[in-house]
Design a protein around this motif. Sequence first.
Motif, PDB file in Angstrom:
ATOM      1  N   LEU A 182      16.342 -57.790   3.283  1.00 16.85           N
ATOM      2  CA  LEU A 182      16.597 -56.521   3.964  1.00 16.85           C
ATOM      3  C   LEU A 182      18.076 -56.152   4.009  1.00 16.85           C
ATOM      4  CD1 LEU A 182      14.100 -56.796   6.962  1.00 16.85           C
ATOM      5  CD2 LEU A 182      13.770 -55.641   4.761  1.00 16.85           C
ATOM      6  N   SER A 183      18.936 -57.093   4.371  1.00 11.79           N
ATOM      7  CA  SER A 183      20.366 -56.773   4.467  1.00 11.79           C
ATOM      8  C   SER A 183      20.958 -56.461   3.096  1.00 11.79           C
ATOM      9  CB  SER A 183      21.128 -57.924   5.127  1.00 11.79           C
ATOM     10  OG  SER A 183      20.950 -59.128   4.406  1.00 11.79           O
ATOM     11  N   GLN A 184      20.463 -57.142   2.066  1.00 11.77           N
ATOM     12  CA  GLN A 184      20.909 -56.829   0.708  1.00 11.77           C
ATOM     13  C   GLN A 184      20.481 -55.421   0.311  1.00 11.77           C
ATOM     14  OE1 GLN A 184      22.784 -58.544  -1.353  1.00 11.77           O
ATOM     15  NE2 GLN A 184      22.774 -60.656  -0.591  1.00 11.77           N
ATOM     16  N   LEU A 185      19.242 -55.057   0.709  1.00  8.55           N
ATOM     17  CA  LEU A 185      18.744 -53.720   0.402  1.00  8.55           C
ATOM     18  C   LEU A 185      19.567 -52.662   1.135  1.00  8.55           C
ATOM     19  CD1 LEU A 185      16.644 -51.868  -0.913  1.00  8.55           C
ATOM     20  CD2 LEU A 185      15.132 -52.312   1.040  1.00  8.55           C
ATOM     21  N   ALA A 186      19.865 -52.900   2.408  1.00  8.54           N
ATOM     22  CA  ALA A 186      20.661 -51.940   3.176  1.00  8.54           C
ATOM     23  C   ALA A 186      22.050 -51.774   2.569  1.00  8.54           C
ATOM     24  CB  ALA A 186      20.776 -52.409   4.624  1.00  8.54           C
ATOM     25  N   GLU A 187      22.668 -52.881   2.182  1.00  4.75           N
ATOM     26  CA  GLU A 187      23.994 -52.811   1.561  1.00  4.75           C
ATOM     27  C   GLU A 187      23.949 -51.995   0.275  1.00  4.75           C
ATOM     28  OE1 GLU A 187      27.382 -55.742  -0.463  1.00  4.75           O
ATOM     29  OE2 GLU A 187      25.693 -56.625   0.654  1.00  4.75           O
ATOM     30  N   ALA A 188      22.913 -52.214  -0.533  1.00  2.00           N
ATOM     31  CA  ALA A 188      22.784 -51.485  -1.800  1.00  2.00           C
ATOM     32  C   ALA A 188      22.594 -49.986  -1.559  1.00  2.00           C
ATOM     33  CB  ALA A 188      21.619 -52.049  -2.612  1.00  2.00           C
ATOM     34  N   ILE A 189      21.738 -49.630  -0.602  1.00  2.87           N
ATOM     35  CA  ILE A 189      21.504 -48.212  -0.289  1.00  2.87           C
ATOM     36  C   ILE A 189      22.802 -47.549   0.159  1.00  2.87           C
ATOM     37  CG2 ILE A 189      20.337 -46.628   1.291  1.00  2.87           C
ATOM     38  CD1 ILE A 189      17.986 -48.635   1.327  1.00  2.87           C
ATOM     39  N   ALA A 190      23.543 -48.215   1.046  1.00  2.00           N
ATOM     40  CA  ALA A 190      24.789 -47.647   1.555  1.00  2.00           C
ATOM     41  C   ALA A 190      25.799 -47.449   0.429  1.00  2.00           C
ATOM     42  CB  ALA A 190      25.371 -48.554   2.636  1.00  2.00           C
ATOM     43  N   ARG A 191      25.909 -48.424  -0.442  1.00  2.00           N
ATOM     44  CA  ARG A 191      26.864 -48.317  -1.554  1.00  2.00           C
ATOM     45  C   ARG A 191      26.502 -47.160  -2.490  1.00  2.00           C
ATOM     46  NH1 ARG A 191      30.229 -52.683  -2.299  1.00  2.00           N
ATOM     47  NH2 ARG A 191      29.694 -54.607  -1.174  1.00  2.00           N
ATOM     48  N   ILE A 192      25.220 -46.980  -2.750  1.00  2.00           N
ATOM     49  CA  ILE A 192      24.780 -45.955  -3.697  1.00  2.00           C
ATOM     50  C   ILE A 192      24.871 -44.555  -3.084  1.00  2.00           C
ATOM     51  CG2 ILE A 192      22.784 -45.068  -4.968  1.00  2.00           C
ATOM     52  CD1 ILE A 192      21.887 -48.019  -5.273  1.00  2.00           C
ATOM     53  N   ASN A 193      24.380 -44.416  -1.852  1.00  2.00           N
ATOM     54  CA  ASN A 193      24.268 -43.081  -1.247  1.00  2.00           C
ATOM     55  C   ASN A 193      25.531 -42.611  -0.540  1.00  2.00           C
ATOM     56  OD1 ASN A 193      21.660 -43.167  -2.160  1.00  2.00           O
ATOM     57  ND2 ASN A 193      20.730 -43.471  -0.151  1.00  2.00           N
ATOM     58  N   HIS A 194      26.371 -43.557  -0.090  1.00  2.00           N
ATOM     59  CA  HIS A 194      27.548 -43.177   0.700  1.00  2.00           C
ATOM     60  C   HIS A 194      28.769 -43.992   0.264  1.00  2.00           C
ATOM     61  CE1 HIS A 194      24.671 -41.119   3.334  1.00  2.00           C
ATOM     62  NE2 HIS A 194      23.945 -42.227   3.261  1.00  2.00           N
ATOM     63  N   PRO A 195      29.143 -43.898  -0.994  1.00  2.00           N
ATOM     64  CA  PRO A 195      30.210 -44.767  -1.522  1.00  2.00           C
ATOM     65  C   PRO A 195      31.588 -44.524  -0.921  1.00  2.00           C
ATOM     66  CG  PRO A 195      29.631 -43.067  -3.118  1.00  2.00           C
ATOM     67  CD  PRO A 195      28.617 -42.988  -2.026  1.00  2.00           C
ATOM     68  N   THR A 196      31.868 -43.311  -0.448  1.00  2.00           N
ATOM     69  CA  THR A 196      33.213 -43.012   0.049  1.00  2.00           C
ATOM     70  C   THR A 196      33.366 -43.208   1.553  1.00  2.00           C
ATOM     71  OG1 THR A 196      32.791 -40.648   0.464  1.00  2.00           O
ATOM     72  CG2 THR A 196      33.444 -41.286  -1.776  1.00  2.00           C
ATOM     73  N   VAL A 197      32.256 -43.442   2.235  1.00  2.00           N
ATOM     74  CA  VAL A 197      32.320 -43.520   3.700  1.00  2.00           C
ATOM     75  C   VAL A 197      32.757 -44.899   4.168  1.00  2.00           C
ATOM     76  CG1 VAL A 197      31.027 -43.288   5.858  1.00  2.00           C
ATOM     77  CG2 VAL A 197      30.557 -41.753   3.936  1.00  2.00           C
ATOM     78  N   GLY A 198      32.277 -45.945   3.481  1.00  2.00           N
ATOM     79  CA  GLY A 198      32.540 -47.274   4.016  1.00  2.00           C
ATOM     80  C   GLY A 198      32.699 -48.360   2.979  1.00  2.00           C
ATOM     81  N   ASN A 199      33.105 -49.512   3.497  1.00  2.00           N
ATOM     82  CA  ASN A 199      33.088 -50.759   2.754  1.00  2.00           C
ATOM     83  C   ASN A 199      31.928 -51.579   3.311  1.00  2.00           C
ATOM     84  OD1 ASN A 199      35.593 -50.186   1.359  1.00  2.00           O
ATOM     85  ND2 ASN A 199      36.632 -50.625   3.285  1.00  2.00           N
ATOM     86  N   TYR A 200      30.981 -51.925   2.463  1.00  2.00           N
ATOM     87  CA  TYR A 200      29.733 -52.504   2.942  1.00  2.00           C
ATOM     88  C   TYR A 200      29.598 -53.961   2.511  1.00  2.00           C
ATOM     89  CZ  TYR A 200      28.951 -47.475   3.060  1.00  2.00           C
ATOM     90  OH  TYR A 200      29.097 -46.124   3.273  1.00  2.00           O
ATOM     91  N   THR A 201      29.148 -54.793   3.454  1.00  2.00           N
ATOM     92  CA  THR A 201      28.851 -56.185   3.166  1.00  2.00           C
ATOM     93  C   THR A 201      27.567 -56.560   3.897  1.00  2.00           C
ATOM     94  OG1 THR A 201      30.283 -56.852   5.010  1.00  2.00           O
ATOM     95  CG2 THR A 201      31.238 -56.918   2.793  1.00  2.00           C
ATOM     96  N   SER A 202      27.018 -57.717   3.541  1.00  2.00           N
ATOM     97  CA  SER A 202      25.818 -58.199   4.224  1.00  2.00           C
ATOM     98  C   SER A 202      25.903 -59.716   4.335  1.00  2.00           C
ATOM     99  CB  SER A 202      24.554 -57.787   3.459  1.00  2.00           C
ATOM    100  OG  SER A 202      24.532 -58.368   2.166  1.00  2.00           O
ATOM    101  N   ALA A 203      25.168 -60.249   5.309  1.00  2.00           N
ATOM    102  CA  ALA A 203      25.167 -61.697   5.534  1.00  2.00           C
ATOM    103  C   ALA A 203      23.915 -62.064   6.311  1.00  2.00           C
ATOM    104  CB  ALA A 203      26.417 -62.134   6.292  1.00  2.00           C
ATOM    105  N   GLY A 204      23.581 -63.335   6.299  1.00  2.00           N
ATOM    106  CA  GLY A 204      22.417 -63.822   7.021  1.00  2.00           C
ATOM    107  C   GLY A 204      22.803 -64.804   8.107  1.00  2.00           C
ATOM    108  N   ARG A 205      21.889 -64.992   9.067  1.00  2.00           N
ATOM    109  CA  ARG A 205      22.135 -66.024  10.074  1.00  2.00           C
ATOM    110  C   ARG A 205      22.239 -67.377   9.396  1.00  2.00           C
ATOM    111  NH1 ARG A 205      19.443 -69.566  12.941  1.00  2.00           N
ATOM    112  NH2 ARG A 205      17.453 -68.960  12.023  1.00  2.00           N
ATOM    113  N   ILE A 206      21.378 -67.574   8.387  1.00  2.00           N
ATOM    114  CA  ILE A 206      21.502 -68.711   7.483  1.00  2.00           C
ATOM    115  C   ILE A 206      21.578 -68.161   6.059  1.00  2.00           C
ATOM    116  CG2 ILE A 206      20.268 -70.311   9.002  1.00  2.00           C
ATOM    117  CD1 ILE A 206      17.782 -69.892   7.286  1.00  2.00           C
TER     118      ILE A 206
END
Length: 358
Positions: A231-255
């Motif tokens: 899920l977090s990888q998917l969210a990061e990918a969506i953000a990068r594709i749809n809103h590339p100029t708004v933010g710097n996106y990363t993702s991580a897991g509890r483990i």
Amino acid sequence: MAHLEERLERDLNNIHDRVAKMGAQVQEAVRNAVKALQTGDKKLAYNTVLNDNPINRCMRDIDRICHRFFAIHIPSGGHLRLLSSVIRANIELERVGDYAVTIAREAAQLSQPPSGGLGRELDRIAGETMNMLQLAISAFTELNADAATSTMTLAKEMEHNLDVVYTEMMENDERTKVEEVLAIFVVFTQLKRTADQAKNLCEETVFAVTGEQKSPKTFNILFVDEDNSSLSQLAEAIARINHPTVGNYTSAGRIKAETLNPNLTRFFDEKGIDYSDAKPTSIEQLTSKEISEQHVVVSLQGEISSYLSRIPFHTSALEWGLGEAPEDEDIHEYDSIYRELAILIKDLMELLRGEGAS
């Protein structure tokens, strides 16, 4: 024509001199407020408070002179940029004077100067702040865009330093009196605001000289879930594709998962989404500096407290609660998750940057 040009030049010099004078007054106010705090000099603290009145008068004089300049000379081009920058800088300098007053008032209330680790940290932060303010005022009065640009780089490091300070204050065993801890907290906040205004002065300098306006803010956003495989990888990918100029996106897991979820990679392949650089990461692999630099942390599974025991002072936390990632072989279950995430992310980006953020 020569007479008008001569008067224009004289009026510009008058504005320059008054801004330089106000800048010197504001620097002295900050220096005196910090010195009063460091030494316990209550007389100096009260004098600093009273000396804010000349700063306020100077601010009003500059405002009046600038508006009179508009009426007489009807400026355009570079002169118009300069005058608009002076008006904004005038407000910023007056605010710094107010911050000095607040520091001085806190100094007058403290029973003794800050000591120990907090005292040393205060000395360091105050020194960096006053240095940045001096550089910013010099850059503005000299209309030196290069100096302004180099000074702005100090602001980011200052922000991180203060995040660390806030955390240490909450964990510090030296906080014997609540009122004194709160006073020191207020002082650090005023120093942070002073550094912010110094950065604003630098931005006004660049605009006055080059016409370049402040770039829209870029937000650091971290998406977290259980193991960073889906899920977090998917969210990061969506953000990068749809809103590339708004933010710097990363993702991580509890483990940290060993690999990406195979169903997710099949979905990425079907959508034509490049995931060649995507590798599962645990939140423990992120440094405290990397975490403190996040403007928003979004939990996609569970409470944010299961990922971070303490939210950094300047970070906002969201919980979207999407539940578990699809387990079966039907990758089209990701379609509905993709659509839901795309809407949530779009709403967040428009909240941060405005309608139509991309």
